[in-house]
Structure formats: C-alpha cells, structure tokens
Design an enzyme around this catalytic site. Structure first.
Site, PDB file in Angstrom:
ATOM      1  N   ASP A   1       4.730  16.012   5.225  1.00  0.00           N
ATOM      2  CA  ASP A   1       4.331  15.360   6.507  1.00  0.00           C
ATOM      3  C   ASP A   1       5.474  14.632   7.278  1.00  0.00           C
ATOM      4  O   ASP A   1       5.512  13.601   7.440  1.00  0.00           O
ATOM      5  CB  ASP A   1       3.360  14.292   6.097  1.00  0.00           C
TER       6      ASP A   1
ATOM      7  N   VAL B   1       2.810  -7.087   8.815  1.00  0.00           N
ATOM      8  CA  VAL B   1       3.492  -6.164   9.767  1.00  0.00           C
ATOM      9  C   VAL B   1       2.583  -5.052  10.516  1.00  0.00           C
ATOM     10  O   VAL B   1       2.638  -5.057  11.806  1.00  0.00           O
ATOM     11  CB  VAL B   1       4.634  -5.367   9.038  1.00  0.00           C
TER      12      VAL B   1
END
Length: 932
Positions: free
Chosen positions: A719, A596
C-alpha cells in the site's frame, strides 16, 4: 485523513468463477461439516460418494439398521430434498436403538465402541481414496510451505482447513505469483492468515500482551478424526447417539475414549465439545470473510474518501452470488445446515460454521425468547429422539446445577444429541419451500416427532433456566452472531466465537480457548484466562457494532444493539475508537497533549513522554479484533525492519521506527517519533505543484532503500502511496516574488495559484509508514491490494502479485511528485486499464490473453457499453504518452520511471537494481519543476 479507501476484496477468477467452487461437496450430506472447515477438502472427500445426493445418502444409510435401509428404498424415488428428508427420518428410526443404548450406556459401551470402530475403519478406506484425489490435486501445483499431510483422512479437515501455506503458483519470469484468490479454492481461508496459524498471528504477541504464541493447531488433536468419526456413528452407534450431530462428531471418538476412561468422560467431553464447536466456527468464519470482501475491510484501514472501487464491487458481487448459490445448495443437502437464515442477502456461508447461530436467527425472527437458550446448546430440542431425549436433557440440567464443568459438557452433548432432530424440522421447511412433492414426507416426519417436539419444548424451558444460571452470557453471545453480515469486518465470526469461548472460560476453565488473537489455551490459570477473555471481549464487542450496522442483518439489529450497549466499553465510542481525554496519561507515562487526527485504523495523538522529556506521536488502534491483529502484524514487522540497520546503530531503512508499544484499555498503542507532513499533505499545501527534480531524486533514493529493506525480509508493503510517506520534518520556505530563475518557467504566475504561496522543502528526508497491510511473501496473498491509483495491472487482471507491486507503486509516486497530480486518477478497472494503455502503450499478449472480461479476442481492451462508463472514458482521451510528460533534459528520470512502470512484473525493475540506476547518481543541473 485518508483520501481514498483501499478495497481489499477477494473475487473468483479462473479457478472457480462460476460453478466450480465447492459444488462437488453438495451431493453428499454425510460430510457437509467438512464444508465448514474447508470447501476444497470436501470436494475430494466426497468424490467417492457424490454421483448424486441419493447415492450420498445411501452411503451413510447403508451403515444404519435394516429398518433404515427400508426407508432408504422408499425415499430413493424422491428428489434431493426427499433424500435429505429421508435421511433425517432414518435418524429418527434409529432413536429407539440410541435410546436403548443410552439406557444401557455403561454396559454397552464396549460393544458400541467395537461397532463404531468397525464402521470407522471402513470409512477410513473410502476417505483415504478421496484424499488421494485431494493430494493429487494439491500436488499438481507447487505447495509453498505445505502443511502436515501425513494422514488426510484424520487431519485434512482441521489442520488443512487452514491451508494458509498451500499456494498454487504460476511462474511469471523471475517472480512467483500467488493465485490464491483466483485458481485455488483454498482461498476460502483468506482470513486464516488473520486468525489461523500463519505468521500474521504470531507477530510479537508475547511482547505486547505477555501471552503465549498463537497456535492455531492447538486442540486440533480432538479434530483429527473429524470427518471419519462422522461415518463412525452413522446413527448406528447407540452409545454415541447424543453426539450424532455432524458438527461435533469428534466427540464420538472422544466419548469412546471416555467410555474406556469411565468417570473421566465428563471432563473430556467438556473440553472436546467446546474445542470442536469453536474450531468449526473459526474456519467457517474465515471462509465467509474471504468470500465477502473480508480482506477488503482489512485493507480499508488505509483508505479514505478520495477514491472508490465501484467496478470492483460489481465484479466481486457477481462472484459472491455464485458463492451464495453454492452455499444454498450446500446447506440444502447438509444434515445440520439450517436454511432459514438464507432469507437474507449475500448467501450466508457463515450458517455452515455454526448451526446454533443459525437457529438463533430463526428464533430471533419469530420473536421467540428461547432464541438465546436455543443457541445455548441445551435448547436445541425441536423434534427427534423422542421422550427419552427429554429425560436425558433433564438429567443434564441437573448436572448443570451441580457444576459449570458438567453444564458445559451436558450442554454440548445435548446440543449434539438434538441437532440432528432439529434438522428434521429445518429440512422439512426446506422441502416445503423447494418441492411440494415432499409435503407427505415432511408430514410423516412431523408426525413422528410431533409429540416429541412438544416435550422437547418443555425441556427447552427447563434448559433455559439452567443455562441462564451457568452460561448466561453465552445467550447474548450466540445472539451476537454475524451470519448475515458479509460486508463488514473480517473477524466477525471469530469474534463471536471468541466471545462464546471467553464467557465459557469465565465459567469453566476447561473449555478450549480458540479464537483469542493472543493465544490458545486449555484451561490453566483462572486469572490468565480471565484476562484473555476480557481482552478479546472488547475486540468482539467492537465488531458487534458492525453487525448492528449491517444492512443484511436487519432482523437481528435489536438483539445486536442490546449486546453492544451491554458489552461496549465505556472508554470507546460506537466505532471502537478510543475516546481521548486531553491531559490523561497513557500507560502511566505519556501525557496526551492533543489529537492529531483519526483514520480508519486508529486515532493519532501527540503526547509528552515523561521519561525522555520529548514529544511523541501515539497511534491508538481501534479495539476491534481485525484492527488489533493488523497492529500486532505491524509491530512485528517494524521490529524486524529495525534490525536491517547497519552495525553502528544508524537506522538506514527509511521505515518508520517504533519506539514503544503497549496495551491500554483494550487498545494496542504504538509510539513513534513525531514526524512532519505526509507527501500528500505537502502537495496539497503546495496546491499540487510539482517538486524540483533534485528533491525527487533524493526522495527516490530513500523510498527505494526502504522497499529494498522490506523485500530483503520477504515483505511486501502492498500500500505505497504519498499518504504513507512522511517527511522527517515539515520545514519549508515560502517563495514570493524572488523565485529562482530556473523555477519561473515552470510556475504559472497568472493563475489563481499565486506565486507567494509556493512552498519549497528544506529537508526531504522521509520515512515509510503503515505496515498494517504488509504481507510476507511466503504467506497467503489476498486478491486485491494497493490503493486504486497505485495498483499495478497484474492485480487488476487477477494474475497474482508479489514484490513488483511495490515497485509499480514507487513509479506512480515519483511521477506524481514530478507532475503534481496523480497519473492514474480513476475509480474502476476498465478506465484504469484504458489509462494505462493510453500512457504506457498496448498490453503484451501475456497479459491481454489472461482476462476476457477486459480484452477481446484480438488482445485489445474492451470498450465500455453503458453511458456512465463511456463518459468516464472521456478522461482517458486527454492523457498523453508517458514520454510526453517529461522534460527533454530529464531522460534519465524518464528511463527510471518507465522501468518502474513496466507492464510485465517479471520485467519490472527490482528495488536493488533501481538503486543502481544512473538517475540516482547524476548531478541535477536544470533543477526545474515537473513537465514542460
């Protein structure tokens, strides 16, 4: 895949921005090895001794023989360099006593123990006084989860070396913010959370690799008398003269016990020697990583190329320079610090952690093939301890031929025996470099040891042969040192130490296993230790690649490159990524269909699950140790988050769900459901057009629910950004000319962004991903977290951070979905703060008074002076106040966004309160796009 890198950097702030950091310990060479373990401990252990370097040396040498005191008097007139030189001279004067004691080792052992204990008790009194100072310092602020302080004179320098849980905090309203990276020198142990005894190492390890819990205090009993046993010898304890090296002073206590145990001494010393050495390597490795962007690299997993933090680099480099000078000063005065490696850039504090590694660099620079063996413990025979030392080395070499256990014991003892002599040579070089007035003293020392050096070099040759037989792989591992690499991986030094220990375990099961990210071990099953060694060898070898690429390690590149080639696994590429083969089976279950994509943290592959007959996405983490440890953290967090689902089994937290995890060819693999695009990928596909307000409302509910679930677990994501929010599916429809009426006013049909390319999401269900950088509230907080555009002001200003940093990130994300572009698109601190001030208004005094770097005496933001910064500020002028970005009918959403983007963390809305905000429950009537 990532569009920018998150810079996790630690920088000096209020507490030790200049000369405060660690300088107090420079005046006493006696306890420099405390520097290796914990700089803050040294500051207080040395307070009683550090009026100047002369007095520090006098303190130690007063415990020496009368002859040494005579030398002391002669050398007090010299400067610090001479004092160090004279200290080593005194050590040489003690050689005869030590040799005699060694000759009569068995007969004099009891007497030596008595003398040793006497000096040890005397030093304990002084050490206790120092620790009172230390305790009073630590107690001046709140100790969060304080570690065992029952006997600092024995325990500070190892258990408290990992002061992971000692935090200075300052209360800002309802939140308690860590100031670890600013006001607390204990931040030297930044990566201890990665390698030490905190929660970051304990995560689900037994579930992944079938190992024991990670226990960083294991084998520290050998180190309880670490600093005390230093003065226990004072070079007077002849029975322990070969252990007079600071960095293994714990062996003196162990050897005293060995004397009592008679024939058991060899095996005991073997284990203790290794554990001491490895323990020192761990702690100092972490110190280095913390002061050199160690956590930077940790967070860079989440980054890409879209943004950079140039200004942060400048800010931190200045502080690193201060630390560099500090290290140079420490090394100058420490008995066992080899200064040759300071020819490199970036002030290598790692030299302190392992004297053998420093010697390795010296030999590497000179092209001496003995460098491997020199760092192999038995070859450290440059100077000192005269001819008797040669005989002793020969004796040990014979033992090494008999068994690997004896070889390990003798190597360590020889190393300890000779390291002090090496100090003569290295410190002589120091004196020559720093003060020409010391030339005579240097020559005297060289004359005293000249013949010995020749003899010892002969012994080095013999030791090389023996060491190559019993510890051949250790030669490479010591060359595989990262003393000069400051900007790459967090775990370089621990990885090196891990390699050393792994190889020793292969040869010698009694060696202590310190640096494994799986568990500590003191021997045990051969096959089990072997598996651990293999597991960590791959991680350490991966970090070796970073060493080879380091600009600061140029003189060692050839050696490291050779190690990479010899140790790099055949299934990894040069950057530790797994080389995926389409059609192969992972864990005998998952068939690889395609790749991917790849990020800084891992490679993601799409696989077919042969058990469930469905598609899954598997994240194959890079084999380097720092990434492996982050993956273990993420696994534990995801398993805990799953428990927050309700009783009917439905997963409500909107965090990514972990289906499976396993170890495959030294790579941690995490199995997830196959999700759709990230929010950022969808915005990009949609040409950065905004989302309808109804979809923003639905995403807001889910995102705040996910944050609330994390905060209930005392977890801060650190994050949050559109890249880390995935759509459950990528189903969307294309609009062409049949655009709903309420959408037409928001779409510029005359622009190049043609209408027929507009995408409308059908399913807005989301999940939050990437928990590798998540941090528990009660653990150590690094200075810099959050990707640049989503970083709150308290982090930029160095005020510490907590749960509200996630809330700020949510506010930035929702505004970006509403506008279609990033609100604070910047790359440096000054511009970032200026953008905030332009959009959100002036900063409150509680924040503007914190940093004189960014604000003047009037509380207004300092304007840039150089042309580049002035040009960057032009973008700030084009911004508007936040209210002007919102449609008049979207007041409720504006109110939520402004409360999410509140400057002061204590006033910023919490996740639980945000979930009750009216915007999340109102009916969206005018579902238009973005701003007017």
């Amino acid at each position: 895949m990532d569009r920018f890198q998150t810079k996790r950097k630690t920088y000096s702030y209020n507490g030790y921005s200049n000369n405060d950091y660690g300088y107090y310990n420079n005046n006493c060479s006696n306890v420099n090895y405390n520097n290796d373990i914990h700089y803050k401990n040294n500051n207080y252990n040395n307070n009683n001794n550090n009026n100047n370097s002369n007095s520090g040396n006098n303190f130690n040498n007063n415990n020496n023989n009368n002859n040494n005191n005579n030398n002391n008097n002669n050398n007090n007139n010299n400067n610090n360099n001479n004092n160090n030189n004279y200290t080593y001279g005194n050590n040489n004067n003690n050689n005869s006593n030590n040799n005699n004691n060694n000759i009569n080792n068995n007969g004099n052992s009891n007497n030596n123990n008595n003398n040793s204990n006497g000096s040890e008790n005397n030093y304990f009194q002084s050490e206790n006084q120092s620790n009172k100072d230390q305790n009073s310092y630590f107690n001046s602020s709140y100790l969060r989860n304080p570690v065992d302080n029952y006997n600092h004179n024995n325990n500070n320098h190892n258990n408290n070396a990992f002061d992971n849980n000692n935090y200075n905090t300052q209360n800002l309203g309802d939140y308690s913010y860590k100031n670890d990276g600013y006001n607390n020198d204990n931040n030297n142990n930044d990566n201890n959370n990665s390698y030490g005894d905190t929660d970051r190492e304990k995560y689900s390890i037994e579930k992944i690799c079938n190992e024991n819990d990670y226990d960083s205090v294991n084998n520290n009993n050998n180190n309880r008398n670490y600093s005390n046993s230093y003065n226990n010898n004072n070079y007077n304890d002849g029975n322990n003269n070969y252990n007079s090296n600071n960095y293994n002073y714990n062996n003196n206590n162990n050897n005293n016990n060995n004397i009592n145990n008679n024939n058991n001494s060899n095996s005991n010393s073997n284990s203790n020697s290794n554990s001491n050495s490895n323990s020192n390597s761990n702690s100092n490795s972490n110190n280095n990583n913390y002061n050199n962007y160690g956590y930077n690299n940790h967070k860079s997993n989440n980054g890409g190329n879209r943004y950079s933090d140039d200004d942060d680099n400048v800010f931190n480099n200045n502080n690193n320079n201060n630390n560099n000078n500090n290290n140079n000063y420490n090394n100058y005065n420490s008995n066992n610090n080899y200064n040759n490696d300071y020819d490199y850039n970036d002030g290598k504090r790692a030299n302190i952690y392992s004297r053998n590694n420093s010697n390795n660099n010296n030999n590497s620079k000179s092209g001496n093939n003995n460098s491997n063996n020199y760092n192999h413990n038995n070859s450290n025979n440059n100077g000192g301890y005269n001819n008797y030392n040669n005989g002793y080395n020969n004796y040990n070499n014979n033992n090494s031929n008999n068994s690997n256990h004896n070889s390990s014991y003798n190597n360590n003892n020889n190393n300890n025996y000779n390291n002090n002599n090496n100090n003569n040579n290295n410190n002589n070089n120091n004196n020559n470099n720093n003060n020409n007035n010391n030339n005579n003293n240097n020559n005297n020392n060289n004359n005293n040891n000249n013949n010995n050096n020749n003899n010892n070099n002969n012994n080095n040759n013999n030791n090389n042969n023996n060491n190559n037989i019993s510890n051949n792989s250790n030669n490479n591992n010591f060359n595989y040192n990262n003393d000069n690499d400051r900007n790459n991986s967090n775990g370089n030094y621990n990885n090196n130490s891990s390699n050393i220990n792994n190889n020793n375990n292969n040869n010698n099961n009694s060696n202590s296993y310190h640096n494994s990210c799986i568990s500590y071990s003191n021997g045990g099953s051969n096959s089990k230790n072997s598996n651990k060694n293999n597991y960590n060898n791959q991680q350490s070898n991966a970090n070796g690649n970073h060493v080879g690429n380091s600009k600061n390690n140029e003189s060692c590149n050839n050696t490291n490159t050779n190690i990479e080639k010899s140790n790099k696994s055949m299934w990894d590429d040069e950057n530790d990524y797994y080389k995926v083969q389409v059609g192969e089976y992972l864990n005998n279950r998952y068939k690889v269909l395609c790749t991917v994509g790849s990020g800084t943290f891992s490679t993601v592959v799409e696989c077919w699950d042969t058990n469930s007959s469905g598609q899954v996405a598997i994240k194959i983490v890079r084999s380097a140790k720092k990434y492996t440890e982050d993956a273990l953290v993420e696994i534990d967090i995801l398993r805990n988050l799953e428990k927050t689902g309700n009783s009917n089994g439905k997963y409500l937290s909107h965090c990514i769900r972990l289906l499976d995890s396993f170890l495959f060819k030294d790579h941690i693999c995490l199995v997830f459901k196959r999700y759709g695009l990230s929010l950022y990928e969808f915005l990009k596909k949609n040409r950065y057009r905004p989302l309808p307000l109804s979809q923003i409302q639905n995403i807001s509910k889910q995102l705040l629910t996910a944050i609330y679930s994390m905060h209930k677990l005392s977890l801060v994501h650190t994050d949050l950004k559109p890249e880390n929010i995935l759509l459950e599916s990528s189903r969307f429809t294309y609009f062409d000319n049949s655009i709903p009426l309420q959408f037409k006013n928001s779409i510029d049909t005359t622009s190049n962004n043609s209408v027929d390319h507009y995408c409308h999401l059908v399913d807005t269900d989301i999940v939050v991903i990437d928990f590798g950088g998540a941090t528990f509230e009660n653990t150590h907080h690094t200075a810099i977290v959050c990707s640049r555009p989503y970083r709150p002001p308290e982090i930029i200003l160095g005020m510490g951070w907590s749960y509200p940093c996630d809330i700020w990130g949510v506010g930035c994300i929702l505004v970006e979905l509403y506008l279609g572009y990033t609100l604070f698109d910047t790359h440096n601190n000054v511009q970032h703060l200026a953008m905030m001030e332009k959009v959100m208004g002036p900063f409150p005094n509680s924040m503007s008074n914190v940093s004189k770097k960014y604000f003047n005496d009037y509380g207004t933001l300092n304007r840039p002076q150089n042309s580049d910064e002035i040009k960057s500020m032009e973008r700030v002028e084009g911004l508007k106040q936040l209210k002007e970005y919102f449609h008049p009918c979207h007041d409720s959403f504006f109110d939520l966004a402004s409360r999410l983007l509140e400057y002061q963390p204590s006033k910023r809305i919490s996740a639980s309160d945000a979930l009750s905000h009216p915007f999340l429950f109102e009916t969206i009537e005018n579902d238009c796009f973005g701003p007017i």
